[in-house]
Motif scaffolding. Structure first.
Motif, PDB file in Angstrom:
ATOM      1  N   LEU A 142      11.703   8.180   3.920  1.00 15.70           N
ATOM      2  CA  LEU A 142      10.629   9.575   3.289  1.00 15.70           C
ATOM      3  C   LEU A 142      10.652  10.681   4.703  1.00 15.70           C
ATOM      4  O   LEU A 142      10.035  11.876   3.654  1.00 15.70           O
ATOM      5  CB  LEU A 142       9.002   8.836   3.210  1.00 15.70           C
ATOM      6  N   GLN A 143      11.099  10.724   5.652  1.00 13.06           N
ATOM      7  CA  GLN A 143      11.350  11.418   6.277  1.00 13.06           C
ATOM      8  C   GLN A 143      11.878  13.534   5.926  1.00 13.06           C
ATOM      9  O   GLN A 143      12.023  13.622   5.931  1.00 13.06           O
ATOM     10  CB  GLN A 143      10.904  11.327   7.662  1.00 13.06           C
ATOM     11  N   TYR A 144      13.291  11.888   5.313  1.00 13.15           N
ATOM     12  CA  TYR A 144      14.357  13.103   4.674  1.00 13.15           C
ATOM     13  C   TYR A 144      13.781  13.669   3.690  1.00 13.15           C
ATOM     14  O   TYR A 144      14.435  15.453   3.357  1.00 13.15           O
ATOM     15  CB  TYR A 144      15.251  12.149   4.231  1.00 13.15           C
ATOM     16  N   GLU A 145      13.045  12.645   2.311  1.00 16.79           N
ATOM     17  CA  GLU A 145      12.372  13.707   1.533  1.00 16.79           C
ATOM     18  C   GLU A 145      11.408  15.056   2.132  1.00 16.79           C
ATOM     19  O   GLU A 145      11.007  16.108   1.661  1.00 16.79           O
ATOM     20  CB  GLU A 145      11.758  12.536   0.593  1.00 16.79           C
ATOM     21  N   LEU A 146      10.804  14.611   3.654  1.00 16.14           N
ATOM     22  CA  LEU A 146       9.851  15.727   3.506  1.00 16.14           C
ATOM     23  C   LEU A 146      10.549  16.741   4.348  1.00 16.14           C
ATOM     24  O   LEU A 146       9.834  17.342   5.647  1.00 16.14           O
ATOM     25  CB  LEU A 146       8.826  15.402   4.221  1.00 16.14           C
ATOM     26  N   GLY A 147      12.096  16.747   4.550  1.00 12.52           N
ATOM     27  CA  GLY A 147      12.504  17.649   5.076  1.00 12.52           C
ATOM     28  C   GLY A 147      12.363  17.737   7.031  1.00 12.52           C
ATOM     29  O   GLY A 147      11.950  18.466   7.089  1.00 12.52           O
ATOM     30  N   ARG A 148      12.688  16.318   7.020  1.00  8.27           N
ATOM     31  CA  ARG A 148      12.565  16.255   9.183  1.00  8.27           C
ATOM     32  C   ARG A 148      13.757  15.418   8.846  1.00  8.27           C
ATOM     33  O   ARG A 148      13.846  14.294   8.676  1.00  8.27           O
ATOM     34  CB  ARG A 148      10.994  15.607   9.305  1.00  8.27           C
ATOM     35  N   PRO A 149      14.722  15.917   9.529  1.00  8.25           N
ATOM     36  CA  PRO A 149      16.002  15.300   9.868  1.00  8.25           C
ATOM     37  C   PRO A 149      15.776  14.780  10.734  1.00  8.25           C
ATOM     38  O   PRO A 149      16.326  13.359  11.023  1.00  8.25           O
ATOM     39  CB  PRO A 149      16.800  16.719   9.533  1.00  8.25           C
ATOM     40  N   GLU A 196       2.746  11.012   3.218  1.00  8.45           N
ATOM     41  CA  GLU A 196       1.893  11.353   5.034  1.00  8.45           C
ATOM     42  C   GLU A 196       1.487   9.562   5.168  1.00  8.45           C
ATOM     43  O   GLU A 196       1.151   9.293   5.803  1.00  8.45           O
ATOM     44  CB  GLU A 196       1.040  12.340   4.976  1.00  8.45           C
ATOM     45  N   GLU A 197       0.303   9.197   3.667  1.00  5.65           N
ATOM     46  CA  GLU A 197      -0.493   8.322   4.092  1.00  5.65           C
ATOM     47  C   GLU A 197       0.410   6.810   3.790  1.00  5.65           C
ATOM     48  O   GLU A 197       0.524   5.868   4.450  1.00  5.65           O
ATOM     49  CB  GLU A 197      -1.067   8.192   2.764  1.00  5.65           C
ATOM     50  N   MET A 257       0.429  -1.584  -0.051  1.00  5.17           N
ATOM     51  CA  MET A 257       0.428  -0.233   0.087  1.00  5.17           C
ATOM     52  C   MET A 257       0.681   1.597   0.127  1.00  5.17           C
ATOM     53  O   MET A 257       0.371   2.160  -0.883  1.00  5.17           O
ATOM     54  CB  MET A 257      -0.862   0.024   1.181  1.00  5.17           C
ATOM     55  N   ALA A 258       2.142   0.970   0.625  1.00  7.71           N
ATOM     56  CA  ALA A 258       2.725   2.457   0.252  1.00  7.71           C
ATOM     57  C   ALA A 258       3.276   2.795  -0.780  1.00  7.71           C
ATOM     58  O   ALA A 258       3.612   3.838  -1.359  1.00  7.71           O
ATOM     59  CB  ALA A 258       4.164   2.214   1.613  1.00  7.71           C
ATOM     60  N   HIS A 259       3.706   1.569  -1.067  1.00  7.86           N
ATOM     61  CA  HIS A 259       4.604   1.858  -2.413  1.00  7.86           C
ATOM     62  C   HIS A 259       3.449   2.925  -3.539  1.00  7.86           C
ATOM     63  O   HIS A 259       3.809   3.693  -4.122  1.00  7.86           O
ATOM     64  CB  HIS A 259       5.265   0.509  -2.865  1.00  7.86           C
ATOM     65  N   ARG A 296       4.711   2.840   9.144  1.00 13.25           N
ATOM     66  CA  ARG A 296       4.741   2.360  10.397  1.00 13.25           C
ATOM     67  C   ARG A 296       4.097   1.124  10.971  1.00 13.25           C
ATOM     68  O   ARG A 296       4.598   0.561  11.840  1.00 13.25           O
ATOM     69  CB  ARG A 296       4.072   3.775  11.189  1.00 13.25           C
ATOM     70  N   ARG A 297       2.917   0.794  10.438  1.00 11.01           N
ATOM     71  CA  ARG A 297       1.830  -0.222  10.518  1.00 11.01           C
ATOM     72  C   ARG A 297       3.037  -1.655  10.497  1.00 11.01           C
ATOM     73  O   ARG A 297       2.737  -2.356  10.624  1.00 11.01           O
ATOM     74  CB  ARG A 297       0.820   0.180   9.948  1.00 11.01           C
ATOM     75  N   ALA A 298       3.460  -1.556   8.713  1.00 11.55           N
ATOM     76  CA  ALA A 298       4.150  -2.717   8.245  1.00 11.55           C
ATOM     77  C   ALA A 298       5.678  -3.091   9.761  1.00 11.55           C
ATOM     78  O   ALA A 298       6.326  -3.669   9.950  1.00 11.55           O
ATOM     79  CB  ALA A 298       5.005  -1.996   7.488  1.00 11.55           C
ATOM     80  N   ALA A 299       6.131  -1.791  10.294  1.00  7.12           N
ATOM     81  CA  ALA A 299       7.017  -1.492  11.245  1.00  7.12           C
ATOM     82  C   ALA A 299       6.624  -2.380  12.402  1.00  7.12           C
ATOM     83  O   ALA A 299       7.327  -3.066  12.971  1.00  7.12           O
ATOM     84  CB  ALA A 299       7.812  -0.540  11.103  1.00  7.12           C
ATOM     85  N   ASN A 300       5.205  -1.949  12.914  1.00  4.30           N
ATOM     86  CA  ASN A 300       4.443  -3.193  13.721  1.00  4.30           C
ATOM     87  C   ASN A 300       4.142  -4.202  13.725  1.00  4.30           C
ATOM     88  O   ASN A 300       3.450  -4.784  14.540  1.00  4.30           O
ATOM     89  CB  ASN A 300       3.619  -1.683  14.103  1.00  4.30           C
ATOM     90  N   CYS A 301       3.984  -5.040  12.076  1.00  6.85           N
ATOM     91  CA  CYS A 301       3.728  -6.181  11.792  1.00  6.85           C
ATOM     92  C   CYS A 301       4.704  -6.871  11.328  1.00  6.85           C
ATOM     93  O   CYS A 301       4.547  -7.892  11.265  1.00  6.85           O
ATOM     94  CB  CYS A 301       2.834  -6.032  11.642  1.00  6.85           C
ATOM     95  N   ASN A 302       6.372  -6.749  12.856  1.00  5.83           N
ATOM     96  CA  ASN A 302       7.385  -7.992  12.753  1.00  5.83           C
ATOM     97  C   ASN A 302       7.698  -8.031  10.816  1.00  5.83           C
ATOM     98  O   ASN A 302       7.303  -8.346  10.540  1.00  5.83           O
ATOM     99  CB  ASN A 302       6.857  -9.416  13.397  1.00  5.83           C
TER     100      ASN A 302
END
Length: 577
Positions: A484-491, A458-459, A445-447, A465-471
Motif C-alpha cells: 500500500l505504501q508503494y501504491e501511494l507513492g511512498r518508497p 489510508e484507513e 477490516m483492511a480488506h 498497522r494495528r494487525a501488525a502490533n497484534c502478533n
C-alpha cells in the motif's frame, strides 16, 4: 484467602445443602473445588490424592510466581454463618417431593409441597414449578417452530412465581435459595436491575451457590456494572470476579485472579480449564493445548470444555489428536452438545462440511442456546458458499450473546462474500470492538477498505498497522503495508515495511513469493538511493532463486557496475545458477 481447612469445611456443608435442594450443577461445582484444595501432606494417602496426580505440573508451568494461601495485602475475608436447616418441619413430604423432582416429575413434586410452609419446601416447590414452566415452554417451541426454531413462548409460571416470591421477600420470610430463584424469575421477565439487587442479596447471604453467581455474572456486561455491586468480601467473590473479568474480555485480570485462587485450590480442574479459556482468548494455543492434555490425563471422561480443546486442535490442524478426542467423547457421552461440536470439528477438518453441519445441528437440538454450535455451523456454511444460511446461523448466535465477536466476524465475512463491503465493514467493526487484540479482524477490516467500492487506503493502512502490533501470526499485515505504501507513492515507508517483513520471514525460516517481492523491491530501492552495497546483498540473495527474479537481479547488478564509481566491481558470472 481463608485457611484451606476452613474452605474445605464450608464446601462440604454446602455440597449437601445444594444437593438437598436439587441444585445439582452448583453442588457438582462445589465438589470439584473441594477436591481442588491441596491436601495436607500429613494426610496424604492413595485414596485422597488420586484426583490430584499430575496437576502440579500445570501449576509450575503457567504460574507467574509461587502463590501461597496468605491473602494479598489489605484483603480480609468475611465469614458467612452456615444456614440452619428446617428438616423437621416438612421432612417426609420433602423427601417424597424430592424423589419426584429427581425423576423430573416437577408438577407432581410441587403438588406434594402445596401446603408446606418451611423455607426449604417453599423453595423446592417454587423451583419445581419454574422448571415445569421451562419444560412446557421448550415443548411449545418444538411443536410450533421445530427444535431450532424461534418462538414467543414464555414460561407460564413466571407471573405467579414473581408474585409469591416478591411477597415472601417483603415479609422477610425468604431464604437465600428463594432469593436466587426470585432473581432468576426477574431476569427472565427482563427486570435486570432488580434481578441484580436480589441476586446480590442471595450471594451475600449464602455465597456457596455457584448458580446464583453465574446468573449475576450474566447481568454484568460492563466493568462499571461489575464495580457497582455491593458484594461481601468472601473468597467465593474471587471466583466470581475471575469469571466475570473473562466474560468482559479483561483476560489478564482474570488470569491474575485464577493464579491467586490456585494458592488454595491448586488442584482444581475448573480453574485449569478457565485458565485455558483465557489463554484461548489471548490466542496462546500452545499453552491451551498443554493444559487440556493434562486435564484429560487427570479426568479422562471429562466432556465439559473439551469443545474448546477441539477448536485449538482444529486451528493447529492436529487431525490425529482431534480424531482421538472425537472418538473419546463419542464413547463417553455422544449425545452431549460438546461431543457433537467436537465431532463436527473433526469432520470439518476432513473437509466433510455437510456431515459437520449435521453434527452441529444435532448439538443445537440438544441445546438450542449452545453458542459455539451456531457460530461453527455458520463457518461451515461459509465454506459451503451458502451465505444466507451462514448469516442466519450467525444472527442466531448474536441473539444468544451479543458479545460473541466470532459471530460478528462471521457476518462480516458473509457480507464480504456477497460483495457488500459497507455491511461487512459494519460487522467487522463490531467484532474488533469486542476483540481488539485479534489481528485477523483488523486484516479483514483492511480488506474492506481496499475494495473498489470504498478504496479508503489510508484507513486500510491504519488497520494493517494495528494487525501488525497484534502478533499477526499469518504474516499478512507487514506485506500489505509495504504494497500500500508503494501504491501511494511512498518508497521510503514501503522499504521500511518490506525490510521488516523480510526480517520476520528470515526469523521464521520461510521462503516464497513474498520474500522474492521484498528482496526485489529492496534491491531496486537501495540502488535508487545509491546504497549499492545493500542493493548487491539483496541481488545476491535473489540469485539463489530460479524464476525470472534471478535474471532481474543479474540485470540490476550489471546496471550497478556501470553506475558505481569508486566501488569494487562484482563479477555476476561468479555466482552459480
Amino acid at each position: 484467602m481463608n485457611s484451606k481447612e476452613s474452605c474445605r469445611s464450608e464446601l462440604r456443608i454446602a455440597i449437601r445443602q445444594l444437593s438437598d435442594r436439587c441444585l445439582y450443577t452448583a453442588s457438582k461445582w462445589a465438589a470439584e473445588q473441594l477436591m481442588g484444595i491441596e491436601q495436607d501432606p500429613a494426610n496424604f494417602t492413595p485414596s485422597n490424592t488420586r484426583f490430584q496426580w499430575g496437576s502440579s505440573s500445570i501449576r509450575r508451568r503457567f504460574r507467574t510466581n509461587e502463590i501461597t494461601s496468605t491473602p494479598i495485602a489489605g484483603v480480609s475475608y468475611v465469614s458467612t454463618p452456615v444456614m440452619e436447616e428446617d428438616d423437621a418441619v416438612d421432612g417426609d413430604f420433602y423427601l417424597l417431593a424430592k424423589s419426584y423432582f429427581d425423576c423430573q416429575e416437577y408438577r407432581r413434586a410441587a403438588h406434594v409441597l402445596r401446603d408446606q410452609t418451611g423455607k426449604k419446601s417453599v423453595f423446592l416447590r417454587s423451583y419445581a414449578l419454574y422448571l415445569a414452566g421451562e419444560k412446557r415452554k421448550e415443548e411449545e417451541v418444538i411443536e410450533l417452530e421445530g427444535p431450532l426454531g424461534k418462538s414467543d413462548s414464555v414460561n407460564c409460571e413466571l407471573v405467579s412465581l414473581e408474585r409469591e416470591l416478591s411477597t415472601l421477600r417483603k415479609n422477610g420470610s425468604i431464604d437465600p435459595f428463594g432469593l436466587y430463584l426470585y432473581g432468576l424469575v426477574l431476569k427472565e421477565k427482563g427486570s435486570e436491575n432488580v434481578a441484580r439487587t436480589v441476586l446480590v442479596e442471595s450471594v451475600n447471604s449464602y455465597p456457596w451457590n455457584w448458580n446464583a453467581w453465574s446468573e449475576l455474572q450474566s447481568l454484568c456486561t460492563t466493568i462499571d456494572t461489575l464495580n457497582s455491586l455491593n458484594l461481601n468480601n468472601h473468597w467465593m467473590k474471587d471466583f466470581f470476579l475471575a469469571s466475570a473479568y473473562q466474560e468482559i474480555r479483561m483476560h489478564s485480570e482474570s488470569l491474575a485472579k485464577y493464579e491467586y485462587l490456585q494458592g488454595t485450590f491448586g488442584y482444581s480442574n475448573y480453574i485449569q480449564a478457565q485458565i485455558a479459556k483465557a489463554q484461548y482468548s489471548l490466542r496462546e494455543f500452545q499453552q491451551v493445548e498443554t493444559i487440556f492434555e493434562e486435564l484429560l490425563r487427570n479426568d479422562p471422561y471429562r466432556v465439559e470444555d473439551m469443545d474448546m480443546y477441539s477448536n485449538v486442535l482444529y486451528a493447529n490442524e492436529c487431525s490425529s489428536a482431534l480424531s482421538y478426542l472425537a472418538h473419546r467423547v463419542f464413547m463417553t457421552d455422544k449425545y452431549r452438545p460438546e461431543s457433537c461440536c467436537i465431532i463436527g470439528n473433526y469432520y470439518s477438518l476432513k473437509g466433510q462440511h455437510e456431515k459437520s453441519v449435521m453434527y452441529f445441528r444435532r448439538a443445537l437440538k440438544l441445546n438450542k442456546n449452545y453458542l459455539s454450535a451456531w457460530t461453527l455451523m455458520g463457518h461451515e456454511y461459509i465454506e459451503m458458499k451458502n451465505t444466507p444460511a451462514a448469516v442466519d446461523a450467525y444472527r442466531q448466535a448474536i441473539d444468544i450473546n451479543q458479545c460473541d465477536y466470532r459471530a460478528w466476524y462471521g457476518l462480516g465475512q458473509a457480507y464480504e462474500m456477497m460483495g457488500m463491503p459497507f455491511y461487512a465493514l459494519h460487522y467487522f467493526r463490531k467484532s474488533v470492538f469486542l476483540q481488539p487484540n485479534d489481528s485477523r479482524l483488523w486484516i479483514s477490516m483492511a480488506h474492506c477498505y481496499e475494495t473498489d467500492q470504498l478504496h479508503m487506503l489510508e484507513e486500510a493502512i491504519k488497520c494493517y498497522r494495528r494487525a501488525a502490533n497484534c502478533n499477526d501470526r499469518e504474516a499478512i499485515a507487514l506485506h500489505q503495508l509495504a504494497k500500500l505504501q508503494y501504491e501511494l507513492g511512498r518508497p521510503e515507508e514501503a522499504a521500511f515495511y518490506y525490510k521488516k517483513d523480510l526480517e520476520r520471514m528470515e526469523a521464521e525460516e520461510r521462503e516464497g513469493p513474498n520474500m522474492v517481492e521484498a528482496l526485489l523491491y529492496l534491491a531496486t530501492y537501495c540502488k535508487s538511493q545509491k546504497r549499492f552495497e545493500e542493493a548487491e546483498v539483496y541481488c545476491t540473495r535473489l540469485l539463489d532463486f530460479t524464476g525470472p527474479e534471478k535474471e532481474t537481479a543479474k540485470s540490476l547488478l550489471q546496471g550497478m557496475r556501470t553506475t558505481q564509481s569508486g566501488f569494487p566491481l562484482m563479477d555476476v558470472e561468479h555466482f552459480s545458477p
